[in-house]
Structure formats: structure tokens, C-alpha cells
Scaffold this active site. Structure first.
Site, PDB file in Angstrom:
ATOM      1  N   GLY A  13       0.743  -0.912   0.042  1.00 22.67           N
ATOM      2  CA  GLY A  13      -0.095   0.026   0.195  1.00 22.67           C
ATOM      3  C   GLY A  13       0.796   1.127  -0.053  1.00 22.67           C
ATOM      4  CD  GLN A  14      -1.627   5.798  -2.417  1.00 24.69           C
ATOM      5  OE1 GLN A  14      -1.128   6.817  -3.009  1.00 24.69           O
ATOM      6  NE2 GLN A  14      -2.834   5.996  -1.650  1.00 24.69           N
ATOM      7  CB  THR A  60      -8.278   2.030   0.853  1.00 27.90           C
ATOM      8  OG1 THR A  60      -7.728   1.304   0.064  1.00 27.90           O
ATOM      9  CG2 THR A  60      -7.481   2.023   2.243  1.00 27.90           C
ATOM     10  CG  ASP A 100     -10.532  12.507   5.034  1.00 31.59           C
ATOM     11  OD1 ASP A 100     -10.539  11.343   5.032  1.00 31.59           O
ATOM     12  OD2 ASP A 100     -10.873  13.217   3.842  1.00 31.59           O
ATOM     13  CE1 TYR A 123     -11.301   3.423   4.163  1.00 27.87           C
ATOM     14  CE2 TYR A 123     -12.096   5.696   4.197  1.00 27.87           C
ATOM     15  CZ  TYR A 123     -11.147   4.712   4.295  1.00 27.87           C
ATOM     16  OH  TYR A 123      -9.797   5.382   4.505  1.00 27.87           O
TER      17      TYR A 123
HETATM   18  N1  LIG Z   1      -5.915   6.630   0.533  1.00 34.28           N
HETATM   19  C1  LIG Z   1      -6.563   7.666   0.882  1.00 34.28           C
HETATM   20  O1  LIG Z   1      -6.860   8.828   0.283  1.00 34.28           O
HETATM   21  C2  LIG Z   1      -6.698   7.670   2.598  1.00 34.28           C
HETATM   22  C3  LIG Z   1      -7.400   8.649   2.863  1.00 34.28           C
HETATM   23  C4  LIG Z   1      -7.753   8.876   4.485  1.00 34.28           C
HETATM   24  C5  LIG Z   1      -7.264   7.808   5.145  1.00 34.28           C
HETATM   25  N2  LIG Z   1      -6.562   6.689   4.579  1.00 34.28           N
HETATM   26  C6  LIG Z   1      -6.115   5.647   5.498  1.00 34.28           C
HETATM   27  O2  LIG Z   1      -4.611   5.699   5.463  1.00 34.28           O
HETATM   28  C7  LIG Z   1      -4.072   4.194   5.531  1.00 34.28           C
HETATM   29  C8  LIG Z   1      -3.246   3.784   4.429  1.00 34.28           C
HETATM   30  O3  LIG Z   1      -3.992   4.124   3.258  1.00 34.28           O
HETATM   31  P1  LIG Z   1      -3.196   3.657   1.937  1.00 34.28           P
HETATM   32  O4  LIG Z   1      -3.371   5.086   0.897  1.00 34.28           O
HETATM   33  O5  LIG Z   1      -1.570   3.406   1.806  1.00 34.28           O
HETATM   34  O6  LIG Z   1      -3.952   2.572   1.207  1.00 34.28           O
HETATM   35  P2  LIG Z   1      -3.646   1.439   0.089  1.00 34.28           P
HETATM   36  O7  LIG Z   1      -2.644   1.990  -0.636  1.00 34.28           O
HETATM   37  O8  LIG Z   1      -4.921   1.002  -0.365  1.00 34.28           O
HETATM   38  O9  LIG Z   1      -2.953   0.199   1.121  1.00 34.28           O
HETATM   39  C9  LIG Z   1      -3.825  -0.371   1.904  1.00 34.28           C
HETATM   40  C10 LIG Z   1      -3.170  -1.831   1.918  1.00 34.28           C
HETATM   41  O10 LIG Z   1      -4.001  -2.570   3.080  1.00 34.28           O
HETATM   42  C11 LIG Z   1      -3.808  -3.870   2.825  1.00 34.28           C
HETATM   43  N3  LIG Z   1      -5.132  -4.632   3.011  1.00 34.28           N
HETATM   44  C12 LIG Z   1      -6.178  -4.515   2.546  1.00 34.28           C
HETATM   45  N4  LIG Z   1      -6.983  -5.398   2.936  1.00 34.28           N
HETATM   46  C13 LIG Z   1      -6.513  -5.969   3.821  1.00 34.28           C
HETATM   47  C14 LIG Z   1      -6.786  -7.244   4.551  1.00 34.28           C
HETATM   48  N5  LIG Z   1      -8.191  -7.746   4.646  1.00 34.28           N
HETATM   49  N6  LIG Z   1      -5.790  -7.523   5.332  1.00 34.28           N
HETATM   50  C15 LIG Z   1      -4.623  -7.187   5.387  1.00 34.28           C
HETATM   51  N7  LIG Z   1      -4.267  -6.376   4.531  1.00 34.28           N
HETATM   52  C16 LIG Z   1      -5.331  -5.771   3.744  1.00 34.28           C
HETATM   53  C17 LIG Z   1      -3.425  -3.997   1.217  1.00 34.28           C
HETATM   54  O11 LIG Z   1      -2.074  -4.629   1.262  1.00 34.28           O
HETATM   55  P3  LIG Z   1      -1.644  -5.876   0.579  1.00 34.28           P
HETATM   56  O12 LIG Z   1      -2.948  -6.266  -0.352  1.00 34.28           O
HETATM   57  O13 LIG Z   1      -0.520  -5.343  -0.319  1.00 34.28           O
HETATM   58  O14 LIG Z   1      -1.324  -6.730   1.126  1.00 34.28           O
HETATM   59  C18 LIG Z   1      -3.294  -2.641   0.760  1.00 34.28           C
HETATM   60  O15 LIG Z   1      -2.285  -2.511  -0.160  1.00 34.28           O
HETATM   61  C19 LIG Z   1      -5.374   3.383   5.733  1.00 34.28           C
HETATM   62  O16 LIG Z   1      -5.863   3.154   7.033  1.00 34.28           O
HETATM   63  C20 LIG Z   1      -6.509   4.381   5.087  1.00 34.28           C
HETATM   64  O17 LIG Z   1      -7.629   3.969   5.769  1.00 34.28           O
HETATM   65  C21 LIG Z   1      -6.265   6.382   3.075  1.00 34.28           C
END
Ligand SMILES: NC(=O)c1ccc[n+]([C@@H]2O[C@H](COP(=O)([O-])OP(=O)(O)OC[C@H]3O[C@@H](n4cnc5c(N)ncnc54)[C@H](OP(=O)(O)O)[C@@H]3O)[C@@H](O)[C@H]2O)c1
Length: 295
Positions: A13-14, A60, A100, A123
Site C-alpha cells: 500500500g501507499q 480503502t 477524514d 468505509y
Molecule cells: N488513500 C487515501 O486517500 C486515504 C485517505 C484517508 C485515510 N486513509 C487511510 O490511510 C491508511 C493507508 O492507506 P493507503 O493509501 O496506504 O491505502 P492502500 O494503498 O490502499 O493500502 C492499503 C493496504 O492494506 C492492505 N489490505 C487491504 N485489505 C487487507 C486485509 N483484509 N488484510 C490485510 N491487509 C489488507 C493491502 O495490502 P496488500 O494487499 O498489499 O497486503 C493494501 O495495499 C489506511 O488506514 C487508510 O484507511 C487513506
């Protein structure tokens, strides 16, 4: 960094990638660590024996969550609850990432941590339930609500804009949702500063609870798109015409908050962390995209 290992969940993930690029951490993802298989959480925990955990794993896909409700709650509430209990039992801190989207977006000012929550979709509701489960575990937890995350790689708004621009002369982008774009690398830097502070001072009660952690400044999705194309133009990219539209003209399965601006002063007051202004981070990130993996 502590002599104890820092465990980062979230695979490729990012945020997990940005953390792993900056620090010596144990990064774990699926299939080894899967919130859909609760025993995998305990077995990773036991084999790594971390001194601190950063939970960057989450479901996400905001729109897909509306119909994939159980999976969203497994990853965003139940998994974090198990992880938080393991951290509490081992007496180690957990840094958990939230969103947020726990707010309804009706407030006219930026949101502070104590504002009432009212998620608009599955979500946001599942992430809110995750925050509550982490706090209920009784362990030491720093919960960071971030927003509008993007990185130089991966699937995100900025890269999507640049990819779409290759084939379209005209785009419409929502201009009545206001927020704080956050580069994953900037958030990772902030998290690592929090980790060093915890290492240096030991755990303090002031560290426990919810903090807002997003890029400084604010814009709209339209503003972010226009600025992205300004940056891409410096790299000779083909730039489309961008027109602002209202949320009502771009229906999506999940409702989004019109205002998701986060007031991050508590983070600065307690940890001395202030994320850079979104506009300067965009310049740097688009430069990185064109030098490594052009969209
Ligand atoms: N992206 C946004 O705009 C945003 C905004 C607000 C908050 N956030 C929060 O910021 C955090 C990081 O987000 P990000 O942008 O890095 O998200 P991302 O790129 O979608 O990465 C999330 C990772 O979570 C893992 N994942 C998903 N379902 C899973 C499961 N059932 N068990 C284990 N791993 C699982 C996946 O990893 P693998 O499949 O590679 O294992 C995925 O790569 C999260 O808590 C998200 O809710 C994100």
C-alpha cells in the site's frame, strides 16, 4: 529508531511502502498477514515480536465498501481490534491510521479531533468502528486521521488524472469537496518522527488518542487536478482542459464529505509534527513520478 523492531502492516500500500522506503521496519502484507484470516495476525505478531506496530493496512475502496460491507468491517474494525489487543497484551504502542471520512462534512471550519463524528458511508463507518475498537483495547494507541492520500506510485487521484489526460481533451472534476491532500511520504516522515519521540521520551499519556495528520493548506479535487496539470506541463505532458462540476453531477455509490479539512494543530502541539503544504508536496511528487514511473 528503537532497538525493538517496528512492524508495518499494509503490504505494498501507499503508506506502508513509504514507511518501508524510509526506515528499517518489518513490512508485512497479504497473504502472510491478512485481516480476513485472524490467526495470521497473531502468528505474524508472535514471529516478529515487535516493539511498536504501525497499522497501515485497511480496506480503502470507498465505493466498493458500500456493497462489500463484511470485508470492509473485517479489515477496518475487526482486524485492528485484534491487533490492538495483541499490542495491549504485549504492552507496546500501536500507531493506527484512520480517515477524514468519519465526518459528515457539514462543518464550515476544519475539523478538530473532538468534533462529533457522523460517517457518510460504509468505509467511514468501518474506520470509525476501528478507531473505537483500538481505543477500547486499553492499550497505548496513537490514532492518526489522514486524508486524500496519494503517492508517486500506486493507484491514486493524481496518477489517475495524469493517466486520463493522455487520452482526453477535456475533463470534469468535482469542485465542491474541500480537503487536505496528503503525500504518503510526508505522512510517513511524520509517523517516523512520532516513533522517535516515543523512543526518546518513553510513552506519555498525552500521546494516547486521536490526532489529525494531513497535508497543510487546503484545496478541492478540482484544485488538485488543475495544480497536477500545471506540474505535468513542466514535464512536457499533454494537458487537457479541466472544468469544475458539483458533487451532484458526479454520483458515486458512497457519499463523500463536502468538507474534510482537518485541523492538525494537536499533532503539532504534542509531537512537533506539521506535514508540508500540499502544493509544494505536489511539485516534488509529480517530479518523482516523471523521473521514476511516469503515469
Ligand atoms: N488513500 C487515501 O486517500 C486515504 C485517505 C484517508 C485515510 N486513509 C487511510 O490511510 C491508511 C493507508 O492507506 P493507503 O493509501 O496506504 O491505502 P492502500 O494503498 O490502499 O493500502 C492499503 C493496504 O492494506 C492492505 N489490505 C487491504 N485489505 C487487507 C486485509 N483484509 N488484510 C490485510 N491487509 C489488507 C493491502 O495490502 P496488500 O494487499 O498489499 O497486503 C493494501 O495495499 C489506511 O488506514 C487508510 O484507511 C487513506
Amino acid at each position: 529508531m528503537s532497538e525493538h523492531k517496528t512492524l508495518v502492516t499494509g503490504g505494498t500500500g501507499q503508506l506502508a511502502s513509504a514507511l518501508a522506503a524510509r526506515a528499517d521496519v518489518v513490512r508485512i502484507g497479504r497473504p502472510e498477514f491478512d485481516f480476513d484470516r485472524p490467526d495470521s495476525i497473531a502468528s505474524v505478531f508472535q514471529s516478529v515480536r515487535p516493539g511498536l506496530v504501525i497499522n497501515a493496512a485497511a480496506y480503502t475502496a470507498v465505493d466498493k465498501a458500500e456493497t462489500d460491507v463484511d470485508a470492509a468491517y473485517r479489515a477496518n474494525r475487526d482486524g485492528p481490534a485484534t491487533l490492538a489487543r495483541l499490542c495491549a497484551d504485549a504492552d507496546i504502542p500501536l500507531i493506527h491510521i484512520s480517515t477524514d471520512y468519519v465526518f459528515d462534512g457539514l462543518k464550515s471550519d476544519p475539523y478538530v479531533e473532538t468534533d462529533p463524528v457522523a460517517p457518510q458511508g460504509v468505509y467511514g463507518a468501518s474506520k470509525l468502528a476501528g478507531e473505537q475498537a483500538v481505543l477500547a483495547s486499553g492499550g497505548r494507541a496513537v490514532i492518526l486521521r489522514t486524508a486524500w492520500v496519494y503517492a508517486e506510485t500506486g493507484k491514486n487521484f493524481v496518477r489517475t488524472m495524469l493517466a486520463v489526460a493522455k487520452t482526453r481533451d477535456r475533463l470534469t472534476v468535482v469542485a465542491d469537496q474541500h480537503g487536505c491532500p496528503t503525500v504518503a511520504g510526508d505522512l510517513a516522515d511524520g509517523i517516523l518522527k512520532i516513533v522517535s519521540t516515543i523512543d526518546r521520551t518513553g510513552w506519555q499519556t498525552a500521546y494516547h488518542g486521536i490526532f489529525h495528520a494531513a497535508g497543510s493548506g487546503e484545496t478541492t479535487w478540482f484544485g488538485l487536478a488543475v495544480a497536477t496539470f500545471e506540474e505535468a506541463a513542466r514535464h512536457g505532458a499533454r494537458i487537457p482542459e479541466v472544468a469544475p462540476i458539483k458533487t451532484a453531477d458526479w454520483p458515486t455509490p458512497a457519499k463523500r464529505p463536502a468538507n474534510s479539512r482537518l485541523d492538525c494543530s494537536r499533532l503539532q502541539a504534542v509531537f512537533g509534527v506539521r506535514l508540508p503544504h500540499w502544493r509544494e508536496s505536489l511539485t516534488r511528487t509529480v517530479d518523482q513520478m516523471y523521473s521514476t514511473a511516469p503515469p
